[in-house]
Scaffold this active site. Sequence first.
Site, PDB file in Angstrom:
ATOM      1  N   LYS A  52       0.844  -1.196   0.000  1.00 15.60           N
ATOM      2  CA  LYS A  52       0.000   0.000   0.000  1.00 15.60           C
ATOM      3  C   LYS A  52       0.878   1.244   0.000  1.00 15.60           C
ATOM      4  O   LYS A  52       1.679   1.437   0.917  1.00 15.60           O
ATOM      5  CB  LYS A  52      -0.874   0.027   1.271  1.00 15.60           C
ATOM      6  CG  LYS A  52      -2.237  -0.584   1.118  1.00 15.60           C
ATOM      7  CD  LYS A  52      -3.103  -0.116   2.292  1.00 15.60           C
ATOM      8  CE  LYS A  52      -4.296  -0.989   2.531  1.00 15.60           C
ATOM      9  NZ  LYS A  52      -4.968  -0.636   3.800  1.00 15.60           N
ATOM     10  N   ARG A  80     -17.263  -0.797  13.114  1.00 14.18           N
ATOM     11  CA  ARG A  80     -18.111   0.309  12.669  1.00 14.18           C
ATOM     12  C   ARG A  80     -19.508  -0.161  12.302  1.00 14.18           C
ATOM     13  O   ARG A  80     -20.495   0.527  12.524  1.00 14.18           O
ATOM     14  CB  ARG A  80     -17.484   0.995  11.451  1.00 14.18           C
ATOM     15  CG  ARG A  80     -16.272   1.808  11.783  1.00 14.18           C
ATOM     16  CD  ARG A  80     -15.550   2.226  10.541  1.00 14.18           C
ATOM     17  NE  ARG A  80     -15.018   1.065   9.841  1.00 14.18           N
ATOM     18  CZ  ARG A  80     -14.125   1.102   8.877  1.00 14.18           C
ATOM     19  NH1 ARG A  80     -13.662   2.255   8.471  1.00 14.18           N
ATOM     20  NH2 ARG A  80     -13.687   0.002   8.315  1.00 14.18           N
TER      21      ARG A  80
HETATM   22  O1  PNS Z   1      -6.196   0.088   9.440  1.00 13.29           O
HETATM   23  P1  PNS Z   1      -6.294  -1.220   8.725  1.00 13.29           P
HETATM   24  O2  PNS Z   1      -5.505  -1.184   7.427  1.00 13.29           O
HETATM   25  O3  PNS Z   1      -7.718  -1.675   8.526  1.00 13.29           O
HETATM   26  O4  PNS Z   1      -5.594  -2.316   9.681  1.00 13.29           O
HETATM   27  C1  PNS Z   1      -5.461  -3.677   9.321  1.00 13.29           C
HETATM   28  C2  PNS Z   1      -4.329  -4.328  10.129  1.00 13.29           C
HETATM   29  C3  PNS Z   1      -3.024  -3.556   9.886  1.00 13.29           C
HETATM   30  C4  PNS Z   1      -4.668  -4.266  11.611  1.00 13.29           C
HETATM   31  C5  PNS Z   1      -4.203  -5.812   9.677  1.00 13.29           C
HETATM   32  O5  PNS Z   1      -4.031  -5.854   8.291  1.00 13.29           O
HETATM   33  C6  PNS Z   1      -3.040  -6.508  10.365  1.00 13.29           C
HETATM   34  O6  PNS Z   1      -3.153  -6.927  11.498  1.00 13.29           O
HETATM   35  N1  PNS Z   1      -1.868  -6.569   9.671  1.00 13.29           N
HETATM   36  C7  PNS Z   1      -0.645  -7.097  10.211  1.00 13.29           C
HETATM   37  C8  PNS Z   1      -0.168  -8.349   9.483  1.00 13.29           C
HETATM   38  C9  PNS Z   1      -0.865  -9.575  10.070  1.00 13.29           C
HETATM   39  O7  PNS Z   1      -0.721  -9.898  11.228  1.00 13.29           O
HETATM   40  N2  PNS Z   1      -1.644 -10.248   9.198  1.00 13.29           N
HETATM   41  C10 PNS Z   1      -2.418 -11.408   9.567  1.00 13.29           C
HETATM   42  C11 PNS Z   1      -3.803 -10.996  10.082  1.00 13.29           C
HETATM   43  S1  PNS Z   1      -4.724 -12.377  10.644  1.00 13.29           S
END
Ligand code: PNS
Length: 161
Positions: free
Chosen positions: A41, A90
Amino acid sequence: MRRAVCPGSFDPITNGHLDIIERASRLYDVVHVAVLINKNKQGMFTIEERIGLIEETTAKLGNVQVESHNGLLVDFCRERGIPAIIKGLRAVSDFDYELQMAQMNHGLTGVETLFVPTSPTYSFLSSTLVKEVASLGGDVSHLLPATVHRRLVDRIAERSG
Ligand code: PNS
């Protein structure tokens, strides 16, 4: 010390994020805000800028620590002895994916995920929408902390100029 983490991209932090962080900070001794790095991203703000904005807007709470993390959220939690992930919900549409992540994370290390219902004032709010509306000239000043709003307007002007 009772610890929890509020994870996210925070590109940039909104009043909706702040609402969840503030409420978590009343429930836990220390709230870690984890800015997760997602190489796929391209952000509006760098990770360092996002951290700066979160630090500025959460300083008044007194028990919030902000860090970035490159990798799995469960590893961030394990390395710091954090047993709970706090997520804002939300709407029902958030639930499917959030439940999937919560179950995956619990299966990986046993970390719990606690869902906090977002304040109805912010139930439509996301960083993505705020950036889109602001980029097209809409007023989003009521959806962001003042300092974040100024930085967003400046960034959009820099990019379009
Ligand atoms: O603000 P966002 O982009 O909705 O947050 C999403 C986030 C960053 C919390 C989620 O993508 C995440 O936990 N990413 C870290 C990588 C990870 O642990 N991935 C496996 C999730 S089960």
